[in-house]
Design a protein around this motif. Sequence first.
Motif, mmCIF file in Angstrom:
data_model
loop_
_atom_site.group_PDB
_atom_site.id
_atom_site.type_symbol
_atom_site.label_atom_id
_atom_site.label_comp_id
_atom_site.label_asym_id
_atom_site.label_seq_id
_atom_site.Cartn_x
_atom_site.Cartn_y
_atom_site.Cartn_z
ATOM 1 N N ALA A 1 62.190 80.411 -61.028
ATOM 2 C CA ALA A 1 60.728 80.474 -60.919
ATOM 3 C C ALA A 1 60.303 80.782 -59.488
ATOM 4 C CB ALA A 1 60.096 79.168 -61.368
ATOM 5 N N GLY B 1 62.071 82.209 -49.362
ATOM 6 C CA GLY B 1 60.925 81.390 -49.707
ATOM 7 C C GLY B 1 59.685 81.817 -48.944
ATOM 8 N N LYS C 1 58.023 79.901 -56.720
ATOM 9 C CA LYS C 1 57.335 78.636 -56.456
ATOM 10 C C LYS C 1 55.969 78.804 -55.809
ATOM 11 C CE LYS C 1 60.940 76.110 -57.644
ATOM 12 N NZ LYS C 1 61.128 75.947 -59.062
ATOM 13 N N TRP C 2 55.754 79.919 -55.078
ATOM 14 C CA TRP C 2 54.495 80.084 -54.360
ATOM 15 C C TRP C 2 54.325 81.524 -53.918
ATOM 16 C CZ3 TRP C 2 50.675 76.975 -54.872
ATOM 17 C CH2 TRP C 2 49.589 77.023 -54.001
ATOM 18 N N ASN D 1 55.477 84.518 -63.022
ATOM 19 C CA ASN D 1 56.202 83.498 -63.791
ATOM 20 C C ASN D 1 55.694 83.482 -65.230
ATOM 21 O OD1 ASN D 1 57.745 82.340 -61.626
ATOM 22 N ND2 ASN D 1 55.898 81.282 -60.931
ATOM 23 N N LEU E 1 67.559 78.891 -55.160
ATOM 24 C CA LEU E 1 66.108 78.742 -55.240
ATOM 25 C C LEU E 1 65.606 78.710 -56.678
ATOM 26 C CD1 LEU E 1 64.920 81.066 -52.334
ATOM 27 C CD2 LEU E 1 64.990 78.580 -52.371
ATOM 28 N N THR F 1 56.771 84.779 -51.703
ATOM 29 C CA THR F 1 58.208 84.761 -51.949
ATOM 30 C C THR F 1 58.659 86.218 -51.814
ATOM 31 O OG1 THR F 1 58.065 82.854 -53.411
ATOM 32 C CG2 THR F 1 59.996 84.271 -53.677
ATOM 33 N N ARG G 1 63.648 87.744 -60.622
ATOM 34 C CA ARG G 1 64.024 86.326 -60.744
ATOM 35 C C ARG G 1 65.410 86.185 -61.361
ATOM 36 N NH1 ARG G 1 59.353 85.469 -63.854
ATOM 37 N NH2 ARG G 1 60.694 84.142 -65.119
#
Length: 159
Positions: A120, A141, A122-123, A98, A117, A126, A110
């Motif tokens: 970005a 996710g 998120k964790w 990111n 979703l 992914t 991305r």
Amino acid sequence: MPSLTDFSATALTGEERSLSEFAGDVVLVVNTASKCGFAPQFEGLEALQQQFQAEGFTVLGFPSNQFKQELSEPQGISDYCQKNYGVTFPMFATIDVNGRGAHPVYQWLRSEAGGALGSAVKWNFTKFLVGRDGHVIKRYGPQTEPAAIVGDIEAALAD
């Protein structure tokens, strides 16, 4: 419009690898982190690699410490993945997924995936499924277990 095979990345071992070597393959790109609670997914990712590699499927692991859960040394990451999960799929050097410093592969992933979703990551863990044409088919996710992707991989391999 670029595709996955237009990029290169530094392998965990230090050499630059062109992603064009995966041209025509179905690829699952995953941002990983050794100290993450989702790290047991390495086992499922390796199972996918073993199950489908003969059909033209590859998992690509991109360690990231943006969420402060990755080991600092490449050898430590490699040892962890091999010792604990028997990882044989390609692993790359630690990157950002990111922000302004995001690796070009992740900037592209991305933007290609976008959708519900958001852009970005998120964790950790992914996942992005990329078709034989080098374009993103679907984004998953972190909570999506690798085994849950089998049907989508089979469909992509059939195309």
